[in-house]
Design a protein around this motif. Sequence first.
Motif, mmCIF file in Angstrom:
data_model
loop_
_atom_site.group_PDB
_atom_site.id
_atom_site.type_symbol
_atom_site.label_atom_id
_atom_site.label_comp_id
_atom_site.label_asym_id
_atom_site.label_seq_id
_atom_site.Cartn_x
_atom_site.Cartn_y
_atom_site.Cartn_z
ATOM 1 N N ALA A 19 52.040 115.796 113.826
ATOM 2 C CA ALA A 19 51.301 115.032 112.821
ATOM 3 C C ALA A 19 51.450 113.544 113.093
ATOM 4 C CB ALA A 19 51.816 115.362 111.426
ATOM 5 N N LEU A 20 50.336 112.824 112.941
ATOM 6 C CA LEU A 20 50.337 111.378 113.114
ATOM 7 C C LEU A 20 49.480 110.735 112.030
ATOM 8 C CD1 LEU A 20 49.831 110.973 116.987
ATOM 9 C CD2 LEU A 20 51.952 110.621 115.692
ATOM 10 N N PRO A 21 49.831 109.502 111.621
ATOM 11 C CA PRO A 21 48.992 108.785 110.659
ATOM 12 C C PRO A 21 47.759 108.212 111.343
ATOM 13 C CG PRO A 21 50.855 107.429 111.302
ATOM 14 C CD PRO A 21 51.064 108.760 111.964
ATOM 15 N N LEU A 22 46.724 107.977 110.539
ATOM 16 C CA LEU A 22 45.485 107.374 111.027
ATOM 17 C C LEU A 22 45.182 106.121 110.210
ATOM 18 C CD1 LEU A 22 42.857 107.658 112.821
ATOM 19 C CD2 LEU A 22 41.833 108.755 110.808
ATOM 20 N N GLU A 23 44.796 105.062 110.925
ATOM 21 C CA GLU A 23 44.390 103.824 110.269
ATOM 22 C C GLU A 23 43.013 103.419 110.764
ATOM 23 O OE1 GLU A 23 47.301 100.857 111.115
ATOM 24 O OE2 GLU A 23 48.812 101.726 109.772
ATOM 25 N N ASP A 24 42.324 102.614 109.944
ATOM 26 C CA ASP A 24 41.087 102.037 110.449
ATOM 27 C C ASP A 24 41.412 100.759 111.223
ATOM 28 O OD1 ASP A 24 41.510 99.992 108.607
ATOM 29 O OD2 ASP A 24 39.939 100.641 107.233
ATOM 30 N N ALA A 25 40.402 100.094 111.726
ATOM 31 C CA ALA A 25 40.620 98.923 112.584
ATOM 32 C C ALA A 25 41.295 97.775 111.834
ATOM 33 C CB ALA A 25 39.290 98.461 113.172
ATOM 34 N N ARG A 26 41.233 97.798 110.496
ATOM 35 C CA ARG A 26 41.870 96.757 109.690
ATOM 36 C C ARG A 26 43.289 97.126 109.261
ATOM 37 N NH1 ARG A 26 37.077 94.745 105.527
ATOM 38 N NH2 ARG A 26 35.549 94.140 107.151
ATOM 39 N N GLY A 27 43.755 98.290 109.725
ATOM 40 C CA GLY A 27 45.119 98.695 109.410
ATOM 41 C C GLY A 27 45.263 99.453 108.107
ATOM 42 N N ARG A 28 44.163 99.869 107.504
ATOM 43 C CA ARG A 28 44.234 100.613 106.247
ATOM 44 C C ARG A 28 44.515 102.092 106.510
ATOM 45 N NH1 ARG A 28 38.752 98.100 103.685
ATOM 46 N NH2 ARG A 28 38.085 98.713 105.795
ATOM 47 N N HIS A 29 45.478 102.629 105.776
ATOM 48 C CA HIS A 29 45.917 104.017 105.966
ATOM 49 C C HIS A 29 44.841 104.988 105.510
ATOM 50 C CE1 HIS A 29 48.788 107.306 106.332
ATOM 51 N NE2 HIS A 29 48.496 107.686 105.094
ATOM 52 N N LEU A 30 44.497 105.949 106.379
ATOM 53 C CA LEU A 30 43.466 106.940 106.070
ATOM 54 C C LEU A 30 44.019 108.350 105.922
ATOM 55 C CD1 LEU A 30 40.648 105.710 108.491
ATOM 56 C CD2 LEU A 30 40.831 105.314 106.025
ATOM 57 N N GLY A 31 45.330 108.480 106.074
ATOM 58 C CA GLY A 31 45.934 109.789 105.861
ATOM 59 C C GLY A 31 46.789 110.242 107.032
ATOM 60 N N MET A 32 47.401 111.419 106.823
ATOM 61 C CA MET A 32 48.187 112.082 107.860
ATOM 62 C C MET A 32 47.394 113.283 108.359
ATOM 63 S SD MET A 32 51.084 110.471 108.254
ATOM 64 C CE MET A 32 52.029 111.728 109.144
ATOM 65 N N GLY A 33 47.450 113.512 109.667
ATOM 66 C CA GLY A 33 46.703 114.636 110.225
ATOM 67 C C GLY A 33 47.392 115.232 111.433
ATOM 68 N N ILE A 34 47.017 116.463 111.742
ATOM 69 C CA ILE A 34 47.561 117.143 112.912
ATOM 70 C C ILE A 34 46.703 116.803 114.125
ATOM 71 C CG2 ILE A 34 48.708 118.977 111.652
ATOM 72 C CD1 ILE A 34 46.266 120.759 112.205
ATOM 73 N N VAL A 35 47.354 116.747 115.294
ATOM 74 C CA VAL A 35 46.724 116.225 116.511
ATOM 75 C C VAL A 35 46.613 117.309 117.575
ATOM 76 C CG1 VAL A 35 47.008 114.560 118.403
ATOM 77 C CG2 VAL A 35 47.569 113.895 116.054
ATOM 78 N N ASN A 36 45.503 117.273 118.306
ATOM 79 C CA ASN A 36 45.380 118.080 119.526
ATOM 80 C C ASN A 36 44.364 117.417 120.444
ATOM 81 O OD1 ASN A 36 45.359 119.951 121.543
ATOM 82 N ND2 ASN A 36 44.928 121.724 120.240
ATOM 83 N N THR A 37 44.840 116.849 121.550
ATOM 84 C CA THR A 37 43.951 116.158 122.487
ATOM 85 C C THR A 37 43.137 117.134 123.332
ATOM 86 O OG1 THR A 37 45.732 116.042 124.132
ATOM 87 C CG2 THR A 37 45.476 114.162 122.635
ATOM 88 N N GLN A 38 43.465 118.429 123.292
ATOM 89 C CA GLN A 38 42.684 119.423 124.034
ATOM 90 C C GLN A 38 41.404 119.810 123.295
ATOM 91 O OE1 GLN A 38 44.803 122.673 126.047
ATOM 92 N NE2 GLN A 38 46.701 121.853 125.208
ATOM 93 N N SER A 39 41.317 119.433 122.025
ATOM 94 C CA SER A 39 40.164 119.768 121.207
ATOM 95 C C SER A 39 39.291 118.536 120.992
ATOM 96 C CB SER A 39 40.636 120.301 119.848
ATOM 97 O OG SER A 39 39.560 120.444 118.953
ATOM 98 N N GLN A 40 37.990 118.752 120.836
ATOM 99 C CA GLN A 40 37.106 117.652 120.485
ATOM 100 C C GLN A 40 37.464 117.086 119.122
ATOM 101 O OE1 GLN A 40 34.550 116.069 122.321
ATOM 102 N NE2 GLN A 40 35.671 117.166 123.915
#
Length: 383
Positions: A38-59
Amino acid sequence: MKLTLKKESRRARVRTGHPWVFINELENIPDPKFDGQALPLEDARGRHLGMGIVNTQSQIAWRRYSTGHDAWNREFFEKAIMAAEQNRDEEPFRRLIWSEADDLPGLVVDQFDEVLVVQALTKAIDEALPVIIELLQERLSPREVLLRNDAPARKKEGLEIYARTLSGEPLKPFWAEIYNVQYYLDLEGAQKTGFYLDQRQEHFKVATLAPDWRVLDAFCNQGAFALNCAIAGAREVVAIDSSQEALEQGRRNAEKNEVEIQFLKENVFDYFSNNREERFDMIILDPPSFAPNRRSLQGAAKGYKELHVRAFNCLNPGGILATYCCSHHVTRSLFREIIEEAASDTRRKIQIMYETGQPLDHPVIMNFPESEYLKGFVLRVLR
């Protein structure tokens, strides 16, 4: 590490509540070592958009499970499972967990009384299965857990395909009563998680309209609609499917429920073409998805329209067409448009009796259209 949306991704759906981020929407592609984490996601301005699970093998590189900062751990899983259970009716046969709708992206759990059927469709869920199954066992004490990890979607996550029980012993088919109908459930050998629980209420509801009528259940699978109609007092029931295995199971169900149903191994389109003089008082269309992806949408629309044209031509005036679509690529508005065109082409006057969709244990999430796949119309042909 944290992930960041590209500056030009101002219209990314994740900003308005959609739980997915595609890999081409990310400014920084995570190292594959983070796959399944799990990693956090931010927009370009640094605003937190949530926590999500990651997989670079998937689109779909990031799937949100929390708008806050919750860790992806046992405590979170327990909280999510408890919330999912509290949001369901206490039925012995139900969908207990429905992926993103229950904040567990990629996890599907169907409960068949004392048996749980579990699907892990994302890498993070797959790696968390031991903990999740332990929590499910603590809460529900199932006699068996069946891992139906044979869905093609797992390949997109780089996961192996398999189906097995937790005990390692074969799960024998068993009889179960769902809405007063006896079904022979082969959960290990049947499609998906073993039975289409999302239609169980509709099986019963449509059948209340069927007494004394001649009914056609097209794409009948195990014959659930046909069985309910026959038990409700239909004069005659014909059930069609192209799968010999499904038909054999349907015949077994009919014998157990002591009803007469004519099961036919046919292509539904061919049946309508070869039996143009046949007439029914009720036709039920519940086909598999014609549009597994967006590229197939145009062809699917043509297929759905032709199917409805043929069905309308075989309905008696005053009869009922109960029709369903299980592809999320075909929106409710498009499905209605297809039906309207078929009605126009056949010059039938159609009245909408009611619209239907997913039951409460398959919740649809606002701003996440992919969570809505099932839609239906029950129509009366006035003339």
